[in-house]
Design a protein around this motif. Structure first.
Motif, mmCIF file in Angstrom:
data_model
loop_
_atom_site.group_PDB
_atom_site.id
_atom_site.type_symbol
_atom_site.label_atom_id
_atom_site.label_comp_id
_atom_site.label_asym_id
_atom_site.label_seq_id
_atom_site.Cartn_x
_atom_site.Cartn_y
_atom_site.Cartn_z
ATOM 1 N N LYS A 116 0.833 -1.214 0.000
ATOM 2 C CA LYS A 116 0.000 0.000 0.000
ATOM 3 C C LYS A 116 0.864 1.259 0.000
ATOM 4 C CE LYS A 116 -3.134 2.603 3.011
ATOM 5 N NZ LYS A 116 -4.286 2.918 2.146
ATOM 6 N N ALA A 158 -2.345 -7.538 -1.678
ATOM 7 C CA ALA A 158 -3.050 -6.364 -2.215
ATOM 8 C C ALA A 158 -4.193 -5.881 -1.330
ATOM 9 C CB ALA A 158 -3.604 -6.692 -3.609
ATOM 10 N N THR A 204 2.330 6.644 -0.090
ATOM 11 C CA THR A 204 1.878 7.281 1.138
ATOM 12 C C THR A 204 3.040 8.010 1.812
ATOM 13 O OG1 THR A 204 2.311 5.275 2.416
ATOM 14 C CG2 THR A 204 0.101 5.514 1.486
ATOM 15 N N LYS A 214 -4.700 -4.102 1.277
ATOM 16 C CA LYS A 214 -4.871 -2.740 1.800
ATOM 17 C C LYS A 214 -4.882 -1.665 0.700
ATOM 18 C CE LYS A 214 -2.690 -3.826 6.247
ATOM 19 N NZ LYS A 214 -3.752 -3.521 7.220
ATOM 20 N N LEU A 215 -4.780 -2.079 -0.542
ATOM 21 C CA LEU A 215 -4.787 -1.096 -1.638
ATOM 22 C C LEU A 215 -6.150 -0.445 -1.772
ATOM 23 C CD1 LEU A 215 -2.766 -2.939 -4.424
ATOM 24 C CD2 LEU A 215 -2.027 -0.993 -3.031
ATOM 25 N N ASN A 216 -6.106 0.836 -2.164
ATOM 26 C CA ASN A 216 -7.321 1.614 -2.435
ATOM 27 C C ASN A 216 -8.223 1.786 -1.227
ATOM 28 O OD1 ASN A 216 -6.558 1.789 -5.149
ATOM 29 N ND2 ASN A 216 -7.497 -0.201 -5.585
ATOM 30 N N GLN A 217 -7.667 1.583 -0.032
ATOM 31 C CA GLN A 217 -8.427 1.904 1.181
ATOM 32 C C GLN A 217 -8.053 3.311 1.606
ATOM 33 O OE1 GLN A 217 -7.665 -1.049 4.150
ATOM 34 N NE2 GLN A 217 -8.551 -2.718 2.973
ATOM 35 N N ASN A 218 -9.009 3.992 2.144
ATOM 36 C CA ASN A 218 -8.722 5.343 2.623
ATOM 37 C C ASN A 218 -7.804 5.265 3.834
ATOM 38 O OD1 ASN A 218 -10.399 6.634 0.744
ATOM 39 N ND2 ASN A 218 -12.205 6.177 2.002
ATOM 40 N N GLN A 270 0.848 3.337 -3.448
ATOM 41 C CA GLN A 270 0.052 4.564 -3.336
ATOM 42 C C GLN A 270 0.884 5.756 -2.872
ATOM 43 O OE1 GLN A 270 -3.348 3.444 -0.892
ATOM 44 N NE2 GLN A 270 -4.246 2.255 -2.555
ATOM 45 N N GLU A 316 -4.089 -11.740 -3.462
ATOM 46 C CA GLU A 316 -5.112 -10.930 -2.790
ATOM 47 C C GLU A 316 -4.676 -10.496 -1.403
ATOM 48 O OE1 GLU A 316 -8.706 -13.223 -2.984
ATOM 49 O OE2 GLU A 316 -9.017 -12.780 -5.125
#
Length: 241
Positions: free
Chosen positions: A200, A233, A206, A235-239, A204, A230
């Motif tokens: 993540k 991956a 961060t 924690k991807l695309n979690q706010n 992303q 899976e």
């Protein structure tokens, strides 16, 4: 970057193997830097089982992105693992296998291997260029054998560096960031829930992610592919919390 997410480690290995075989099409010679780790081990099994007789292995030239400074007979040797799971099961010319000599003095071996890459590979602005570099990522965000506590090795002048594992103190020889980012294509193989946090952060971008060597992988070709299961991956695309 191209994110490919599959159900589990086995499916990642199968899909990556198909991708690898596709990369070879139409090429007279193909230069690849291999990775160690549990996922490449399954990839090698799949390649050996499904493609042993379907690929002209004589056009594939094998190198390593990193190696532990142990003899080739040691269970920690990336080379030994590749022999057991791939080379012993396919027809590949011995001269196509270019291992890092982990039993030798690390500093001298880093220099020798860097020189070998310069001789064998085409160069872009004096940096050896692989057709494909395969990378893993550790729970700490390291890749190849560039660890967060030695992130300065990423931009080291020499193509190969001597790295030190932060916990065991084990020496390793690794290609540097310039060689990784000069490759025509770079592929990450990352599986397992323990990697999810760093996946993540790195994917992303961060805050603070630039402390992880894996976040510095950015090939100038623009061709970067992530093969994830899976769990990795998750924690991807979690706010951000």
């Amino acid at each position: 970057m191209d994110l490919k997410i599959y159900k589990d480690k086995q499916e990642v290995a199968e899909q990556f193997s198909s991708y690898f075989v596709d990369q070879l099409k139409g090429k007279d010679a193909f230069y690849v830097a291999l990775s160690g780790g549990s996922t490449p081990k399954i990839v090698f099994d799949v390649l050996a089982e499904n493609f042993a007789g379907k690929i002209n292995w004589s056009k594939v030239h094998f190198y390593w992105g990193d190696e532990r400074c142990v003899p080739p007979s040691d269970d920690e040797s990336n080379y030994k693992m590749t022999v057991e799971h791939l080379f012993s099961k396919i027809e590949v010319p011995k001269e196509n296998i270019n291992r890092i000599l982990g039993e030798n003095d690390p500093v001298n071996e880093a220099m020798r291997y860097a020189n070998l890459l310069e001789i064998d590979l085409d160069r872009v602005e004096e940096v050896p260029q692989f057709d494909l570099v395969i990378l893993g990522m550790g729970d700490d965000g390291h890749t190849a054998s560039i660890f967060p506590h030695e992130i300065e090795l990423w931009d080291y002048e020499d193509h190969c560096v001597v790295a030190t594992h932060p916990d065991s103190g084990q020496k390793r020889v690794s290609i540097n960031g310039k060689v990784i980012n000069t490759a025509k294509e770079v592929a990450f193989l990352v599986t397992g829930a323990s990697k999810a946090e760093k996946v993540k952060a790195v994917v992303q971008k961060t805050e603070g992610s630039d402390a992880y060597p894996a976040s510095l992988v950015n090939p100038s070709s623009g061709k970067l592919v992530w093969f994830l299961d899976e769990e990795a991956a998750a924690k991807l695309n979690q706010n951000p919390s």
